[in-house]
Design an enzyme around this catalytic site. Structure first.
Site: not given
Ligand code: DX5
Ligand code: ZN
Length: 217
Positions: A8, A33, A35, A37, A66, A68, A137, A143-144, A172, A194
């Site tokens: 990601s 991937h 993201d 947002m 993806h 969101m 999910m 957030f990562g 994810d 990610g």
């Molecule tokens: C969260 C995202 C993920 C995120 C995952 O909303 O959809 O794709 O990047 O991050 P990690 O792998 O750090 O949990």
């Molecule tokens: Zn994602």
């Protein structure tokens, strides 16, 4: 099908995106991937179609957007135009997520549906027969770097009986070598990671360690 690993780009160095794309690919990424947002569906704001097109230009492997976002029906077109190879919409999104999904199908690209950790598998019922990707999910999106929610991956065991063969069953959020093993045991065949990949000193070793989950199945 063999396990797909999708780093990601949320966790990549955004000041050097093309280099990060190359680093992930050299490390063995099957997909990238991205993201998206909108600060409405989730409390964060990330990449738009313009950045998606830049990533696509740098990428050799397929790019998965993806989404969101609220009202995904208004954003699917721009991301398809930007070259996204796969577009995933959230079943919970206000607006017309099914219409958005059908627009992706009509384009001939792979269409995905995502479910938040607290969304029951039934919420995706109208999508499953035509889905190319179903995303469970394993964190609340936005957030990562969050902690993996094991119970959220378990819904894949139900979903796996409702989709066509060849559908990517994706997780994810919070994926690392240990949680990957659990997700794969629930039926996941596509892992988004990610922090674990881009935060690693050796991204190739990190991706390789995710693939161990497949062999232990
Ligand atoms: C969260 C995202 C993920 C995120 C995952 O909303 O959809 O794709 O990047 O991050 P990690 O792998 O750090 O949990
Ligand atoms: Zn994602």
């Amino acid at each position: 099908m063999s396990l797909l690993v999708a780093p990601s780009l949320l966790a990549a160095d955004a000041s050097r995106l093309a280099e990060e794309v190359a680093r992930a690919e050299a490390a063995g990424a099957d997909l990238l991937h991205l993201d998206i947002m909108d600060n409405h569906f989730v409390p964060n704001l990330t990449f738009g179609p313009h950045v998606c097109a830049a990533v696509k230009k740098a990428a050799r492997v397929p790019v998965v957007a993806h989404l969101m976002v609220e009202r995904p029906e208004s954003m699917v077109g721009p991301f398809l135009d930007a070259g996204a190879d796969v577009v995933t919409v959230h079943a919970e999104a206000p607006g017309d997520p099914l219409g958005a999904f059908e627009r992706v199908l009509a384009s001939g690209r792979r269409a995905g549906v995502a479910l938040n950790p607290d969304t029951p598998p039934e919420a995706g019922e109208r999508f499953y027969p035509r889905a190319g990707l179903v995303l469970a999910m394993t964190v609340f999106p936005g957030f990562g770097g969050q902690k993996y929610i094991a119970a959220a991956a378990e819904k894949l065991a139900v979903i796996r009986g409702k989709v066509r063969p060849g559908t990517w069953l994706e997780v994810d959020g919070g994926i690392n070598a240990e949680t990957a093993r659990h997700a794969v045991s629930c039926g996941a065949n596509c892992l988004v990671a990610g922090t674990y990949v881009f935060g690693a000193k050796d991204a190739a070793a990190a991706i390789k360690s995710l693939r161990v989950a497949e062999r232990s199945e």
